[in-house]
Scaffold this motif. Structure first.
Motif, PDB file in Angstrom:
ATOM      1  N   UNK A 177       0.849  -1.205   0.000  1.00 47.07           N
ATOM      2  CA  UNK A 177       0.000   0.000   0.000  1.00 47.07           C
ATOM      3  C   UNK A 177       0.882   1.252   0.000  1.00 47.07           C
ATOM      4  N   UNK A 178       0.641   2.227  -0.885  1.00 49.81           N
ATOM      5  CA  UNK A 178       1.458   3.443  -0.861  1.00 49.81           C
ATOM      6  C   UNK A 178       1.315   4.181   0.465  1.00 49.81           C
ATOM      7  N   UNK A 179       2.476   4.634   0.991  1.00 51.70           N
ATOM      8  CA  UNK A 179       2.476   5.305   2.301  1.00 51.70           C
ATOM      9  C   UNK A 179       3.413   6.504   2.256  1.00 51.70           C
ATOM     10  N   UNK A 180       3.032   7.532   2.981  1.00 51.99           N
ATOM     11  CA  UNK A 180       3.867   8.737   3.061  1.00 51.99           C
ATOM     12  C   UNK A 180       3.995   9.119   4.536  1.00 51.99           C
ATOM     13  N   UNK A 181       5.224   9.115   5.058  1.00 52.42           N
ATOM     14  CA  UNK A 181       5.446   9.522   6.453  1.00 52.42           C
ATOM     15  C   UNK A 181       5.800  11.012   6.454  1.00 52.42           C
ATOM     16  N   UNK A 182       4.961  11.831   7.118  1.00 52.52           N
ATOM     17  CA  UNK A 182       5.168  13.285   7.122  1.00 52.52           C
ATOM     18  C   UNK A 182       5.584  13.720   8.518  1.00 52.52           C
ATOM     19  N   UNK A 183       6.712  14.423   8.603  1.00 51.66           N
ATOM     20  CA  UNK A 183       7.206  14.856   9.916  1.00 51.66           C
ATOM     21  C   UNK A 183       8.126  16.061   9.769  1.00 51.66           C
ATOM     22  N   UNK A 184       8.552  16.623  10.901  1.00 52.96           N
ATOM     23  CA  UNK A 184       9.439  17.788  10.894  1.00 52.96           C
ATOM     24  C   UNK A 184      10.785  17.386  11.485  1.00 52.96           C
ATOM     25  N   UNK A 185      11.804  18.192  11.234  1.00 57.42           N
ATOM     26  CA  UNK A 185      13.086  17.909  11.906  1.00 57.42           C
ATOM     27  C   UNK A 185      13.089  18.621  13.253  1.00 57.42           C
ATOM     28  N   UNK A 196      15.415  11.155  12.797  1.00 54.54           N
ATOM     29  CA  UNK A 196      15.240  11.046  11.340  1.00 54.54           C
ATOM     30  C   UNK A 196      15.753   9.703  10.804  1.00 54.54           C
ATOM     31  N   UNK A 197      16.920   9.284  11.296  1.00 62.72           N
ATOM     32  CA  UNK A 197      17.491   8.042  10.755  1.00 62.72           C
ATOM     33  C   UNK A 197      16.557   6.854  11.013  1.00 62.72           C
ATOM     34  N   UNK A 198      16.064   6.786  12.251  1.00 61.68           N
ATOM     35  CA  UNK A 198      15.203   5.658  12.612  1.00 61.68           C
ATOM     36  C   UNK A 198      13.893   5.700  11.814  1.00 61.68           C
ATOM     37  N   UNK A 199      13.399   6.897  11.544  1.00 56.63           N
ATOM     38  CA  UNK A 199      12.172   7.011  10.737  1.00 56.63           C
ATOM     39  C   UNK A 199      12.452   6.536   9.306  1.00 56.63           C
ATOM     40  N   UNK A 232      23.139  15.160   9.658  1.00 55.91           N
ATOM     41  CA  UNK A 232      23.216  13.739  10.018  1.00 55.91           C
ATOM     42  C   UNK A 232      23.497  12.835   8.817  1.00 55.91           C
ATOM     43  N   UNK A 233      23.792  13.438   7.689  1.00 59.68           N
ATOM     44  CA  UNK A 233      24.144  12.647   6.501  1.00 59.68           C
ATOM     45  C   UNK A 233      22.978  11.837   5.964  1.00 59.68           C
ATOM     46  N   UNK A 234      21.765  12.390   6.059  1.00 64.00           N
ATOM     47  CA  UNK A 234      20.570  11.604   5.712  1.00 64.00           C
ATOM     48  C   UNK A 234      19.766  12.184   4.542  1.00 64.00           C
ATOM     49  N   UNK A 235      20.294  13.207   3.885  1.00 69.64           N
ATOM     50  CA  UNK A 235      19.470  13.875   2.869  1.00 69.64           C
ATOM     51  C   UNK A 235      19.022  12.920   1.767  1.00 69.64           C
ATOM     52  N   UNK A 236      19.923  11.977   1.401  1.00 67.72           N
ATOM     53  CA  UNK A 236      19.555  11.084   0.289  1.00 67.72           C
ATOM     54  C   UNK A 236      18.525  10.035   0.705  1.00 67.72           C
ATOM     55  N   UNK A 237      18.249   9.949   2.000  1.00 73.74           N
ATOM     56  CA  UNK A 237      17.253   8.959   2.451  1.00 73.74           C
ATOM     57  C   UNK A 237      15.857   9.561   2.577  1.00 73.74           C
TER      58      UNK A 237
END
Ligand code: PMP
Length: 407
Positions: A177-185, A196-199, A232-237
């Protein structure tokens, strides 16, 4: 219905509840940030602003001003149309390229504000991807909530920053099922930061896209001001990084940065992008200068962090209660809407210090606060005045203090 009676009764209700919003009328003094003048009683008085989101004072930075003057002279005042019909100028295209580069993404798309970017991008993605379920952090900003509601997509609200709750909700949905996790830093009212990494790990495990609002982090964190994901080196994720040009970058406007096709998809379907006049070219040029400056210079970020640490230490030393968090936002807790407004009024009238009270519904009842945002431009003398005024008002209002730090 008597419409005027209805309006006035609704406003009376707000006043009775202590939630009526009163705005300070300021005149910013170019070159003198965070000092300004406040209008009142037919006169103006000097004021030091301690609640601005122009976090680094970039709204008055010489390189931003000169880029804006230059573009105003080159292009005139307005964009002349929607992006679709004659309003896409070279300045807009250049700014989008700067923003894509800032976040290490293929492309970026500008909107007239951060609010509109969240509303339009989330509304479009969630609404147009068949069967998409949005998993939204409980403390997401109003612009994200409105965008998700507008999409009419199914939504699940997960407990704020709670990975166990997020995983339980993800696991309850079919993997395909398509899913979108929406959150803030950085969350703007408590100043806490998402894991962020764990999400992202959960997003990978459950085949979800991620949408990260970095409005209170861009320009401020990361080696080039790309935000917490950059730090945190996570932009590409992250699938979509959303930001504003109106806070640390000091101008106005919002954007998303993502893959070429995702940006093209939003550009092609989002009514909040298509059917509105583009930002003035001078705004785009000023914002691009700001982004460019903060990519290259770490001075402002360093001074900002130092000033934040200094204010926190000074508040600790006199026992003024504030939320401990890992960001630049210092929420000083009052816990009562009337006292919160009263202290804010006295700070302005008696001490020339402006801090807007933050009351319900922006924060839960009982957690009313003064949200202090130090900037590199606040001097030692400004900090002395602030801490002295808060100390005096805490005593006057008989508010509780924290145990004092060991001297
Ligand atoms: N997201 C968050 C988390 C915000 O706090 C805000 C503004 N307060 C926005 C988006 C909207 O940004 P802008 O002010 O550029 O419209």
């Amino acid at each position: 219905m008597n419409y005027e009676d209805f309006f006035s009764a609704s406003l009376d209700q707000l006043r009775d509840d202590g939630n009526y919003r009163v705005f300070a009328e300021l005149e910013r003094q170019c070159g003198d940030f965070p000092h300004a003048r406040a209008h009142g009683n037919g006169d103006t008085a000097p004021v030091t602003i301690w609640c601005s989101n122009d976090y680094l004072g970039m709204g008055q930075h010489p390189s931003v001003l000169s880029a804006m003057h230059n573009a105003l002279d080159r292009c005139g005042a307005g964009a002349g149309g929607t992006r679709n019909i004659s309003g896409t100028t070279h300045d807009h295209v250049q700014l989008e390229a700067e923003l894509a580069d800032l976040h290490g993404k293929e492309d970026a798309l500008l909107f007239t504000s951060g609010y509109v970017s969240n509303w339009a991008a989330l509304g479009t993605l969630a609404g147009k991807i068949p069967g998409c379920v949005v998993l939204s952090d409980a403390l997401n900003h109003a612009s994200m909530i409105e965008g998700i509601r507008h999409s009419k997509a199914a939504r699940m609200i997960w407990k704020h920053n709670d990975l166990v709750d997020l995983e339980a909700k993800l696991a309850s949905l079919p993997l395909n099922q398509p899913k979108l996790i929406a959150f803030e830093s950085v969350y703007s009212m408590d100043g806490d930061i998402a894991p962020i990494k764990e999400i992202c790990d959960l997003a990978d495990k459950y085949n979800a896209m991620t949408y990260l609002d970095e409005v209170h982090a861009v320009g401020l964190y990361g080696p080039r001001g790309g935000g917490i994901a950059e730090r945190e080196g996570l932009m590409d994720r992250i699938t979509v990084i959303e930001g504003t040009l109106g806070k640390a970058f000091g101008v106005v406007g919002g954007y998303i940065a993502a893959s070429t096709d995702l940006c093209d998809f939003v550009r092609s379907f989002a009514s909040g992008f298509i059917f509105t006049t583009a930002l003035p070219p001078a705004v785009a040029a000023g914002a691009a200068a700001s982004v460019r400056h903060l990519k290259a210079s770490t001075t402002e970020r360093g001074e900002h962090q130092a000033r934040v640490a200094d204010v926190r230490a000074r508040l600790d030393a006199v026992g003024i209660p504030h939320v401990e968090n890992p960001s630049h936002i210092i929420p000083v807790m009052v816990g009562d809407p009337v006292k919160c407004k009263y202290i804010s009024d006295l700070l302005l009238c008696d001490y020339g210090i402006y801090i807007q009270p933050i009351n319900y519904p922006t924060v839960p009842k009982g957690t009313e606060r003064l949200r202090i945002t130090p900037s590199p431009a606040h001097s030692e003398a400004d900090v002395d005045c602030l801490v002295g005024a808060l100390e005096a008002l805490w005593a006057q209002c008989e508010l509780a203090r924290m145990p004092m730090a060991a001297q």
